[in-house]
Design a protein around this motif. Sequence first.
Motif, PDB file in Angstrom:
ATOM      1  N   THR A  17       0.824  -1.221   0.000  1.00  0.00           N
ATOM      2  CA  THR A  17       0.000   0.000   0.000  1.00  0.00           C
ATOM      3  C   THR A  17       0.852   1.263   0.000  1.00  0.00           C
ATOM      4  O   THR A  17       0.324   2.364  -0.130  1.00  0.00           O
ATOM      5  CB  THR A  17      -0.905   0.031   1.250  1.00  0.00           C
ATOM      6  OG1 THR A  17      -0.060  -0.026   2.407  1.00  0.00           O
ATOM      7  CG2 THR A  17      -1.869  -1.132   1.262  1.00  0.00           C
ATOM      8  N   ASP A 142      20.073   1.718  -4.071  1.00  0.00           N
ATOM      9  CA  ASP A 142      21.142   1.323  -3.165  1.00  0.00           C
ATOM     10  C   ASP A 142      20.766  -0.080  -2.710  1.00  0.00           C
ATOM     11  O   ASP A 142      19.703  -0.267  -2.128  1.00  0.00           O
ATOM     12  CB  ASP A 142      21.382   2.296  -1.999  1.00  0.00           C
ATOM     13  CG  ASP A 142      20.110   2.797  -1.319  1.00  0.00           C
ATOM     14  OD1 ASP A 142      19.044   2.750  -1.937  1.00  0.00           O
ATOM     15  OD2 ASP A 142      20.198   3.218  -0.165  1.00  0.00           O
ATOM     16  N   SER A 180      10.946   9.932  -2.531  1.00  0.00           N
ATOM     17  CA  SER A 180       9.607   9.703  -1.951  1.00  0.00           C
ATOM     18  C   SER A 180       9.635  10.071  -0.471  1.00  0.00           C
ATOM     19  O   SER A 180      10.696  10.234   0.132  1.00  0.00           O
ATOM     20  CB  SER A 180       9.224   8.221  -2.068  1.00  0.00           C
ATOM     21  OG  SER A 180       9.971   7.457  -1.138  1.00  0.00           O
TER      22      SER A 180
HETATM   23  N1  LIG Z   1      17.051   1.608  -1.621  1.00  0.00           N
HETATM   24  C1  LIG Z   1      16.355   2.307  -2.451  1.00  0.00           C
HETATM   25  O1  LIG Z   1      16.789   2.545  -3.535  1.00  0.00           O
HETATM   26  C2  LIG Z   1      14.976   2.733  -2.018  1.00  0.00           C
HETATM   27  C3  LIG Z   1      14.082   3.238  -2.946  1.00  0.00           C
HETATM   28  C4  LIG Z   1      12.781   3.522  -2.555  1.00  0.00           C
HETATM   29  C5  LIG Z   1      12.404   3.345  -1.217  1.00  0.00           C
HETATM   30  N2  LIG Z   1      13.313   2.885  -0.324  1.00  0.00           N
HETATM   31  C6  LIG Z   1      12.947   2.645   1.073  1.00  0.00           C
HETATM   32  O2  LIG Z   1      11.753   1.871   1.089  1.00  0.00           O
HETATM   33  C7  LIG Z   1      10.960   2.235   2.204  1.00  0.00           C
HETATM   34  C8  LIG Z   1       9.550   2.557   1.732  1.00  0.00           C
HETATM   35  O3  LIG Z   1       9.560   3.769   0.995  1.00  0.00           O
HETATM   36  P1  LIG Z   1       8.185   4.345   0.425  1.00  0.00           P
HETATM   37  O4  LIG Z   1       8.473   5.670  -0.152  1.00  0.00           O
HETATM   38  O5  LIG Z   1       7.499   3.312  -0.383  1.00  0.00           O
HETATM   39  O6  LIG Z   1       7.394   4.548   1.817  1.00  0.00           O
HETATM   40  P2  LIG Z   1       5.835   4.719   2.090  1.00  0.00           P
HETATM   41  O7  LIG Z   1       5.115   5.156   0.870  1.00  0.00           O
HETATM   42  O8  LIG Z   1       5.724   5.546   3.311  1.00  0.00           O
HETATM   43  O9  LIG Z   1       5.345   3.228   2.401  1.00  0.00           O
HETATM   44  C9  LIG Z   1       5.582   2.614   3.646  1.00  0.00           C
HETATM   45  C10 LIG Z   1       4.753   1.349   3.750  1.00  0.00           C
HETATM   46  O10 LIG Z   1       4.962   0.811   5.048  1.00  0.00           O
HETATM   47  C11 LIG Z   1       3.690   0.498   5.595  1.00  0.00           C
HETATM   48  N3  LIG Z   1       3.716   0.490   7.059  1.00  0.00           N
HETATM   49  C12 LIG Z   1       4.059   1.490   7.899  1.00  0.00           C
HETATM   50  N4  LIG Z   1       3.949   1.074   9.161  1.00  0.00           N
HETATM   51  C13 LIG Z   1       3.538  -0.221   9.113  1.00  0.00           C
HETATM   52  C14 LIG Z   1       3.242  -1.192  10.089  1.00  0.00           C
HETATM   53  N5  LIG Z   1       3.320  -0.939  11.416  1.00  0.00           N
HETATM   54  N6  LIG Z   1       2.863  -2.422   9.681  1.00  0.00           N
HETATM   55  C15 LIG Z   1       2.748  -2.715   8.377  1.00  0.00           C
HETATM   56  N7  LIG Z   1       3.006  -1.828   7.404  1.00  0.00           N
HETATM   57  C16 LIG Z   1       3.375  -0.594   7.786  1.00  0.00           C
HETATM   58  C17 LIG Z   1       2.768   1.542   5.052  1.00  0.00           C
HETATM   59  O11 LIG Z   1       1.426   1.130   5.211  1.00  0.00           O
HETATM   60  P3  LIG Z   1       0.166   2.162   5.112  1.00  0.00           P
HETATM   61  O12 LIG Z   1      -0.051   2.354   3.636  1.00  0.00           O
HETATM   62  O13 LIG Z   1      -0.925   1.431   5.774  1.00  0.00           O
HETATM   63  O14 LIG Z   1       0.585   3.434   5.782  1.00  0.00           O
HETATM   64  C18 LIG Z   1       3.237   1.556   3.598  1.00  0.00           C
HETATM   65  O15 LIG Z   1       2.698   0.438   2.912  1.00  0.00           O
HETATM   66  C19 LIG Z   1      11.681   3.399   2.894  1.00  0.00           C
HETATM   67  O16 LIG Z   1      12.423   2.896   3.983  1.00  0.00           O
HETATM   68  C20 LIG Z   1      12.622   3.924   1.809  1.00  0.00           C
HETATM   69  O17 LIG Z   1      13.784   4.519   2.330  1.00  0.00           O
HETATM   70  C21 LIG Z   1      14.581   2.591  -0.706  1.00  0.00           C
END
Ligand SMILES: NC(=O)c1ccc[n+]([C@@H]2O[C@H](COP(=O)([O-])OP(=O)(O)OC[C@H]3O[C@@H](n4cnc5c(N)ncnc54)[C@H](OP(=O)(O)O)[C@@H]3O)[C@@H](O)[C@H]2O)c1
Length: 403
Positions: A17, A142, A180
């Motif tokens: 999500t 990364d 993001s």
């Molecule tokens: N390495 C890379 O190149 C790269 C690239 C992109 C992202 N990332 C990393 O990936 C992660 C996600 O990024 P994003 O932008 O997709 O974040 P985001 O849009 O905030 O998504 C976070 C997700 O985590 C869920 N979540 C939060 N608390 C939770 C819980 N207690 N239990 C279950 N699910 C929970 C959220 O659910 P809800 O929808 O219900 O809030 C949502 O599905 C970050 O840590 C980011 O740094 C890394």
Amino acid sequence: MVSQDSRPYDLVVFGATGFTGALVAEYLAGLDASFSWAIAGRSSSKLEDIKQRIGMSNLPTIVADSADANSLRAMVEQTRVVITTVGPYALYGTPLIMACAEAGTHYCDLTGEAQWMASIYDKATAAANETGARLVHTCGFDCIPSDMGVFFAQQTMLDLHGCYARQVSGRMGRQKGAVSGGTVASMMLAVEQGASDPVARKALQDPYSLYPPEIAPGLDGSDQFGVRWDDKFQSWTGPFVMAAINTKVVRRSNALGSLLYGSDFRYEEATLTDNRRGAMMVAAGSAMALLLFSLKPTRYLLKRQLPKPGEGPSKAVRETGFFEFFVHAHHPEDSGNDVRVLVKGQRDPGYGATARMLAQAGLCLAFDDLTVEGGIWTPASAMGDALVKRLADADVTFEVIDL
Ligand SMILES: NC(=O)c1ccc[n+]([C@@H]2O[C@H](COP(=O)([O-])OP(=O)(O)OC[C@H]3O[C@@H](n4cnc5c(N)ncnc54)[C@H](OP(=O)(O)O)[C@@H]3O)[C@@H](O)[C@H]2O)c1
């Protein structure tokens, strides 16, 4: 332990999500391949919305919350592999990776949070060794271009010249993309934890913080901070913001491969720029960003200005994005035999390309014949050649180029 063969799903995407998780689900939905999978998250209504968005109304869903260990256990026992985008991982990641380690469920994520990764090894390694769970961090921008790029350059060096390079340089070339809210939140958290917790600070700063403790650190020092001329690339260079995690992961790959490239193997990264002025701007921008992130009042202001969790770059930005990352392997004796590799990705690095890289890493863990046992691996040490091949389907390619 529930046997891998009796599990209904090959893959579960946890965090479907969120901004990146939804892109992973969308990509998997469009693949012309047969595998069983489900999406998971803490909100069943949001999961229903994602099913509609990706045009798969019959896709199974699993409701699980990082704060509810029972729900995580029930989820990981139903699948052979978990792909997770639930971050910041330092906040939400530990219960899931522990559940996977204990259930023998393979796992891959997108963390770039060195302070969290360093804190996991002691907790999860023994269980993963016992159950056979292959746990792989950093399967996005990364650190796949760096880690897999070095792997590919070293394989090429071995094929062409019968040896490995002792010194390798990674260079960020042209790129187009944006960040993001989840990434911003993870970066902010790393800065906050680094400021308040000496153990986290050491993990973020020590070039060998992701080395297994039984292996003595190598020769590398801090990442490039200022401006430097690079003779090999005939270019001015500035710091590369992601060197902080990429270099540590490449070093861990070497260590996990029994120091295949040598105990004196060295790796560093920088950004290529058009001229000295450009390099100075990159260096000044990096220093300024670090300062603004480090101070509480400016961090508060930035949090209000930058994307919030759930938000990220538009489809147009993602689709028109791209990246170029160069890896230069220095031949130990004859620079005429150096090897240079270009890692090229279509779509923006952080989301369009990252979602595909992560999905392919998950498929690789589920279906490819990998030689490593259970444990906490890097992309290169766990998946090597198999992942290089799969990444072509994610439009991320590796080619040897002329010097
Ligand atoms: N390495 C890379 O190149 C790269 C690239 C992109 C992202 N990332 C990393 O990936 C992660 C996600 O990024 P994003 O932008 O997709 O974040 P985001 O849009 O905030 O998504 C976070 C997700 O985590 C869920 N979540 C939060 N608390 C939770 C819980 N207690 N239990 C279950 N699910 C929970 C959220 O659910 P809800 O929808 O219900 O809030 C949502 O599905 C970050 O840590 C980011 O740094 C890394």
